[in-house]
Design a protein around this motif. Structure first.
Motif, PDB file in Angstrom:
ATOM      1  N   LEU A   1       0.811  -1.216   0.000  1.00 14.86           N
ATOM      2  CA  LEU A   1       0.000   0.000   0.000  1.00 14.86           C
ATOM      3  C   LEU A   1       0.846   1.267   0.000  1.00 14.86           C
ATOM      4  O   LEU A   1       0.299   2.374   0.005  1.00 14.86           O
ATOM      5  CB  LEU A   1      -0.922   0.007   1.217  1.00 14.86           C
ATOM      6  N   THR A   2       2.167   1.127   0.019  1.00 19.55           N
ATOM      7  CA  THR A   2       3.015   2.319   0.115  1.00 19.55           C
ATOM      8  C   THR A   2       2.855   3.222  -1.101  1.00 19.55           C
ATOM      9  O   THR A   2       2.926   4.445  -0.990  1.00 19.55           O
ATOM     10  CB  THR A   2       4.493   1.932   0.274  1.00 19.55           C
TER      11      THR A   2
ATOM     12  N   VAL B   1      -6.219   6.736   8.177  1.00 17.43           N
ATOM     13  CA  VAL B   1      -5.530   6.989   6.903  1.00 17.43           C
ATOM     14  C   VAL B   1      -4.558   8.156   7.054  1.00 17.43           C
ATOM     15  O   VAL B   1      -3.426   8.106   6.568  1.00 17.43           O
ATOM     16  CB  VAL B   1      -6.557   7.270   5.786  1.00 17.43           C
ATOM     17  N   ALA B   2      -4.999   9.215   7.746  1.00 15.10           N
ATOM     18  CA  ALA B   2      -4.124  10.373   7.946  1.00 15.10           C
ATOM     19  C   ALA B   2      -2.865   9.989   8.717  1.00 15.10           C
ATOM     20  O   ALA B   2      -1.762  10.445   8.404  1.00 15.10           O
ATOM     21  CB  ALA B   2      -4.880  11.474   8.691  1.00 15.10           C
ATOM     22  N   LEU B   3      -3.007   9.142   9.732  1.00 13.68           N
ATOM     23  CA  LEU B   3      -1.850   8.712  10.514  1.00 13.68           C
ATOM     24  C   LEU B   3      -0.900   7.857   9.687  1.00 13.68           C
ATOM     25  O   LEU B   3       0.324   7.945   9.830  1.00 13.68           O
ATOM     26  CB  LEU B   3      -2.314   7.943  11.757  1.00 13.68           C
ATOM     27  N   MET B   4      -1.449   7.022   8.810  1.00 11.42           N
ATOM     28  CA  MET B   4      -0.595   6.230   7.924  1.00 11.42           C
ATOM     29  C   MET B   4       0.219   7.131   7.009  1.00 11.42           C
ATOM     30  O   MET B   4       1.426   6.947   6.838  1.00 11.42           O
ATOM     31  CB  MET B   4      -1.445   5.264   7.080  1.00 11.42           C
ATOM     32  N   VAL B   5      -0.448   8.125   6.431  1.00 10.06           N
ATOM     33  CA  VAL B   5       0.232   9.041   5.520  1.00 10.06           C
ATOM     34  C   VAL B   5       1.313   9.827   6.258  1.00 10.06           C
ATOM     35  O   VAL B   5       2.451   9.945   5.789  1.00 10.06           O
ATOM     36  CB  VAL B   5      -0.782  10.002   4.870  1.00 10.06           C
ATOM     37  N   ALA B   6       0.953  10.351   7.424  1.00 12.46           N
ATOM     38  CA  ALA B   6       1.896  11.190   8.175  1.00 12.46           C
ATOM     39  C   ALA B   6       3.125  10.407   8.604  1.00 12.46           C
ATOM     40  O   ALA B   6       4.263  10.868   8.438  1.00 12.46           O
ATOM     41  CB  ALA B   6       1.197  11.792   9.390  1.00 12.46           C
ATOM     42  N   SER B   7       2.918   9.222   9.174  1.00 12.26           N
ATOM     43  CA  SER B   7       4.057   8.460   9.686  1.00 12.26           C
ATOM     44  C   SER B   7       4.936   7.954   8.556  1.00 12.26           C
ATOM     45  O   SER B   7       6.168   8.038   8.619  1.00 12.26           O
ATOM     46  CB  SER B   7       3.566   7.285  10.539  1.00 12.26           C
ATOM     47  N   LEU B   8       4.332   7.455   7.476  1.00 18.08           N
ATOM     48  CA  LEU B   8       5.137   6.877   6.403  1.00 18.08           C
ATOM     49  C   LEU B   8       5.932   7.940   5.669  1.00 18.08           C
ATOM     50  O   LEU B   8       7.146   7.816   5.507  1.00 18.08           O
ATOM     51  CB  LEU B   8       4.236   6.115   5.424  1.00 18.08           C
TER      52      LEU B   8
END
Length: 450
Positions: free
Chosen positions: A208-209, A287-294
């Motif tokens: 999903l990256t 979803v926002a946390l995934m985007v921010a951390s990655l």
């Protein structure tokens, strides 16, 4: 390939005008309460200064848009971006004041693309009607700190971080070369997706990256949903990620006796007592946390590896992370929206205006950092560095709860000391306006024989 917005501007100019016209009365209204606006220009009718704001710059230096205007107007100026009246700030005192006003006179906000891609508009009406913006921010921050804060990091997460770093670096050493940004993103996703919602990326075999990266690229794009634009591709990736989280939520609600003890479990449990925690809210938050951390961690780590490649001796200094994040200034800005008129040094920032606090204007300020474009980790050993850090260093928005973003790169670089690497190709950087690595940055990694 560099991101060049010319195609999007040509394809979307008429659509952008249509969007702006529909919001004309609200966006361009100067409130009747009076007061002097900060200096600056609102640009062309309707489109404002949007085109120049999005122009890419093949340098880590302060973008020309900001450099030109701060020279002319100072560190606080007004503009208009994507049809929104805004104040852009590189003023450390003003920025510190605004960050302390979170949930009081300002709220977290995004430009139109942000709002649509990360679902801010799904909560805005609720927050305004119930006047609980500050409470929502505080509650969500506490939940995140409970899972990723310093104590949790120290007691629970370090073994996972260590295992992940060792596994990744050993795998890299067996390959001909790695694309640092892409492979760091996969490493970060494997860890954070498990911590957020127990997603086993290796078991599912679904990478999903790429979708997260496309969503991230759309956050500061023109919000025009036309095939071929960055925003259109981001919307498709957004839908895919939202569907994955929604399916997971549905499964957990259907099986309440199964607990995974991750962040999603915590949020679903809080739904019973917190009315603002709806399924939509939680889905977009995940979803926002995934985007921010990655994106934050992988871009910062890539920049660190690039700078160390050019200065090998710096690998022994963990403070190199501060210096690389200073130079990277990964995010183009920290965005807030005013909940009421704000008065500052004789100026007024009207209610409902956008505030963009630009990090490059602080991190690359020559008054705070001597020779600011020079990679110099030792500057963080200076006696007065804490004063500089407090005023001119906000890599993650100046708020607590970012232990993972900062400590993960530090830990990775600690294990990198057991390896050596050489550049294969790439490494050119640009701001688009987000930090980007053109054709990637490729290195060959080898394990040091003990």
């Amino acid at each position: 390939m560099w991101f060049v917005p010319n195609l999007e501007i040509v394809m979307g100019l008429m659509a952008l005008i249509a969007i702006a016209v529909s919001h004309w009365k609200y966006k361009w209204r100067i409130r009747s309460s009076g007061g002097k606006l900060p200096p600056g220009s609102m640009g062309f009718p309707l489109i404002g200064e949007t085109i120049e704001f999005f122009m890419p710059s093949k340098s880590v230096d302060i973008p020309p848009f900001l450099k030109k205007r701060t020279k002319r107007y100072g560190t606080l100026f007004k503009t208009n971006v994507v049809g929104r009246p805004a104040v852009i700030s590189a003023d450390p005192d003003f920025n510190r004041f605004i960050l302390l006003e979170e949930g009081k006179s300002v709220e977290m906000w995004y430009l139109d693309a942000f709002a649509k891609l990360l679902g801010h508009d799904t909560t805005t009406d609720l927050e305004v009607k119930t006047n609980v913006t500050g409470y929502i921010h505080k509650h969500v921050t506490n939940v995140i700190l409970n899972h990723f804060g310093p104590e949790r990091l120290k007691d629970k997460l370090l073994p996972q971080l260590q295992a992940m770093a060792e596994k990744t670096l050993n795998a890299w050493s067996t390959r001909e070369f790695v694309d640092v940004k892409r492979d760091c993103a996969m490493m970060i996703f494997n860890l954070t997706s498990e911590l957020l919602f127990s997603y086993d990326a290796e078991r599912t075999g679904e990478n999903l990256t790429g979708d997260i990266s496309r969503l991230y690229q759309g956050l500061m794009s023109l919000p025009i949903n036309i095939p071929g634009t960055t925003f259109h591709e981001s919307l498709k990736s957004q839908k895919k990620l939202l569907n994955i989280i929604e399916r997971e939520i549905t499964e957990r609600i259907a099986s309440p006796g199964i607990r995974k003890r991750d962040l999603l479990d915590h949020l679903l449990e809080d739904m019973k007592t917190q009315t603002f925690l709806t399924r939509d809210f939680i889905t977009y938050l995940m979803v926002a946390l995934m985007v921010a951390s990655l994106e934050t961690v992988s871009t910062g780590l890539t920049m660190t590896i690039k700078l160390i490649t050019e200065s090998p001796r710096a690998v022994q200094e963990l403070i190199v992370i501060n210096e690389s994040f200073r130079l990277a200034s990964i995010s183009p800005g920290i965005v807030r929206r005013t909940l009421k008129d704000i008065h500052w040094n004789g100026y007024i920032i009207p209610k409902d205006w956008t505030i963009i606090m630009v990090q490059t204007g602080l991190h690359l300020n020559p008054e705070a950092f001597v020779d600011p474009l020079h990679f110099n980790p030792s500057r963080w050993k200076q006696q007065d560095i804490e004063k500089v850090r407090a005023n001119y260093y906000i890599p993650f928005g100046g708020v607590g709860g970012h232990a993972l973003e900062l400590n993960l790169p530090k830990l990775c670089m600690l294990y990198f000391s057991k390896f050596w690497w050489v550049k294969v190709k790439g490494g050119e950087v640009a701001r688009t306006p987000m930090l980007d690595f053109g054709g990637g940055f490729h290195i060959k990694v080898s394990k040091i024989q003990e």
